[in-house]
Design a protein around this motif. Structure first.
Motif, short mmCIF file in Angstrom:
data_model
loop_
_atom_site.label_atom_id
_atom_site.label_comp_id
_atom_site.label_asym_id
_atom_site.label_seq_id
_atom_site.Cartn_x
_atom_site.Cartn_y
_atom_site.Cartn_z
N SER A 107 0.83 -1.20 0.00
CA SER A 107 0.00 0.00 0.00
C SER A 107 0.87 1.25 0.00
CB SER A 107 -0.92 0.01 1.23
OG SER A 107 -0.15 0.24 2.40
N GLY A 108 0.25 2.39 -0.30
CA GLY A 108 0.96 3.65 -0.20
C GLY A 108 1.14 4.05 1.26
N GLY A 109 2.04 5.00 1.48
CA GLY A 109 2.29 5.49 2.84
C GLY A 109 2.72 6.94 2.79
N GLY A 110 1.95 7.83 3.40
CA GLY A 110 2.27 9.25 3.34
C GLY A 110 2.02 9.82 1.94
N LYS A 111 2.49 11.03 1.72
CA LYS A 111 2.26 11.70 0.44
C LYS A 111 3.20 11.23 -0.65
CE LYS A 111 0.41 16.03 2.33
NZ LYS A 111 0.59 17.51 2.39
N GLU A 112 4.40 10.82 -0.28
CA GLU A 112 5.43 10.53 -1.28
C GLU A 112 5.56 9.05 -1.63
OE1 GLU A 112 6.78 13.06 -2.69
OE2 GLU A 112 5.85 14.48 -1.30
N ARG A 113 4.97 8.19 -0.84
CA ARG A 113 5.15 6.74 -1.04
C ARG A 113 3.92 6.15 -1.69
NH1 ARG A 113 7.32 8.76 3.30
NH2 ARG A 113 9.48 8.27 3.85
N ARG A 114 4.01 5.93 -2.99
CA ARG A 114 2.88 5.39 -3.73
C ARG A 114 2.78 3.88 -3.53
NH1 ARG A 114 0.43 8.37 -7.66
NH2 ARG A 114 1.21 10.49 -7.96
N ALA A 115 1.58 3.39 -3.82
CA ALA A 115 1.37 1.95 -3.76
C ALA A 115 2.22 1.26 -4.82
CB ALA A 115 -0.11 1.64 -3.97
N LYS A 116 2.65 0.03 -4.53
CA LYS A 116 3.46 -0.74 -5.47
C LYS A 116 2.89 -2.15 -5.58
CE LYS A 116 7.77 1.73 -4.41
NZ LYS A 116 9.15 1.59 -3.90
N ALA A 165 1.51 3.30 8.71
CA ALA A 165 2.58 2.62 7.96
C ALA A 165 2.00 1.86 6.78
CB ALA A 165 3.32 1.67 8.88
N GLU A 166 2.83 1.67 5.76
CA GLU A 166 2.43 0.83 4.64
C GLU A 166 2.19 -0.60 5.14
OE1 GLU A 166 5.34 2.41 4.97
OE2 GLU A 166 6.10 3.18 3.07
N ILE A 167 1.35 -1.32 4.43
CA ILE A 167 1.16 -2.74 4.70
C ILE A 167 1.29 -3.50 3.39
CG2 ILE A 167 -0.23 -2.52 6.78
CD1 ILE A 167 -2.71 -2.86 5.02
N GLN A 168 1.54 -4.80 3.49
CA GLN A 168 1.72 -5.57 2.27
C GLN A 168 1.26 -7.01 2.48
OE1 GLN A 168 5.93 -5.56 1.37
NE2 GLN A 168 6.24 -7.48 2.43
N LEU A 203 -6.88 -9.97 -9.83
CA LEU A 203 -6.94 -8.53 -9.58
C LEU A 203 -6.20 -8.22 -8.27
CD1 LEU A 203 -10.62 -8.67 -10.44
CD2 LEU A 203 -9.21 -6.97 -11.56
N LEU A 204 -5.25 -7.28 -8.34
CA LEU A 204 -4.47 -6.88 -7.17
C LEU A 204 -4.71 -5.40 -6.93
CD1 LEU A 204 -2.76 -9.10 -8.99
CD2 LEU A 204 -1.11 -8.80 -7.16
N MET A 205 -5.08 -5.03 -5.71
CA MET A 205 -5.47 -3.66 -5.40
C MET A 205 -4.78 -3.16 -4.14
SD MET A 205 -9.58 -4.07 -5.93
CE MET A 205 -10.24 -5.14 -7.22
N ALA A 206 -4.57 -1.83 -4.11
CA ALA A 206 -3.97 -1.19 -2.94
C ALA A 206 -4.42 0.26 -2.88
CB ALA A 206 -2.45 -1.27 -3.00
N THR A 207 -4.55 0.80 -1.67
CA THR A 207 -4.91 2.20 -1.52
C THR A 207 -3.69 3.08 -1.64
OG1 THR A 207 -4.70 1.96 0.88
CG2 THR A 207 -6.92 1.82 -0.04
N CYS A 208 -3.95 4.30 -2.09
CA CYS A 208 -2.94 5.35 -2.13
C CYS A 208 -3.62 6.62 -1.63
CB CYS A 208 -2.41 5.52 -3.55
SG CYS A 208 -1.23 6.86 -3.74
N ASP A 209 -3.07 7.25 -0.63
CA ASP A 209 -3.68 8.43 0.00
C ASP A 209 -4.95 8.01 0.73
OD1 ASP A 209 -4.24 10.89 0.91
OD2 ASP A 209 -4.40 11.86 -1.02
N ASP A 210 -6.11 8.38 0.21
CA ASP A 210 -7.34 8.10 0.96
C ASP A 210 -8.35 7.37 0.09
OD1 ASP A 210 -9.25 8.15 3.03
OD2 ASP A 210 -10.21 9.85 2.04
N GLY A 211 -8.65 6.13 0.46
CA GLY A 211 -9.64 5.35 -0.27
C GLY A 211 -11.02 5.40 0.34
N SER A 212 -11.17 6.08 1.47
CA SER A 212 -12.47 6.09 2.14
C SER A 212 -13.44 7.06 1.48
CB SER A 212 -12.30 6.45 3.62
OG SER A 212 -11.79 7.77 3.77
#
Length: 207
Positions: free
Chosen positions: A72-81, A194-197, A123-132
């Motif tokens: 998942s993403g983390g903070g503003k600079e860390r995008r999901a991978k 924190a990011e999770i994976q 299908l593989l998915m992850a949030t970046c910033d705010d998914g709510s």
């Protein structure tokens, strides 16, 4: 007693002579204290560097399996991978699909993507910033139909990752979903958790 004394004198003379010979004819840099200290030491055994595995797994997937990792993403600079078979952030590959979208609202595109994906699609998915708030309810309902148990529990800036299958069943022994909520007392980043994976191996014959 005389023989012992004679032997002692003879050994002393031999030792003196050898010392004199070494001092006179052996170069100074040929023998050093450090070199003498190394005599008798066991050779140091060094473990070989670990071989890099697909998607940075610690151990390789068994033969006949695909490797994947979702971060998942983390903070503003860390995008999901998303990594699949060592391909980073691949998109729209027929029958081997991970959907990576930038950190804005693309609920409509995401719904079309899922609905148009053929049977046998991973299908593989992850949030970046705010998914709510940026992910609309209709899109959440569609993800829930894919088997997500946490998509409607996403809170402001929660970290969330999910793997789903369309048209086939994933193995029961793999972790399919993970979520980490924002908590001011525990956040790694300012305002973000924190990011999770999740990572694992998918049998090729399922897809």
């Amino acid at each position: 007693a005389v023989l012992k004394l004679f032997g002692l004198v003879l050994m002393s003379l031999a030792g003196w002579y050898l010392g004199y010979f070494a001092a006179a004819y052996v170069p100074e840099n040929a023998v050093s204290i450090a070199a003498l200290q190394e005599i008798g030491k066991k050779p140091a055994l060094r473990a070989p560097a670990p071989k890099r595995q697909k998607c940075d797994h610690w151990s390789p997937c068994p033969p006949g399996n695909f490797a994947y990792r979702i971060l998942s993403g983390g903070g503003k600079e860390r995008r999901a991978k998303i990594c699949f078979e060592d391909e980073q952030n691949v998109m729209c590959v027929p029958q081997i699909t991970s959907c990576v979208i930038d950190c804005t609202d693309h609920s409509g595109e995401m719904m079309d993507f899922i609905r148009n994906a053929p049977e046998g699609t991973l299908l593989l998915m992850a949030t970046c910033d705010d998914g709510s708030t940026r992910l609309k309810n209709d899109a959440k309902n569609l993800v829930e139909e894919l088997g997500s148990k946490e998509i409607k529990n996403i809170k402001f800036r929660s970290s969330w990752v999910f793997i789903a299958a369309k048209g086939f069943k994933l193995p029961d022994n793999i972790q399919k979903e993970k979520i980490n909520h924002s908590d001011k007392t525990k956040n790694r980043y300012r305002g973000w958790p924190a990011e999770i994976q999740i990572e694992g191996c998918i049998p090729r014959n399922l897809i």
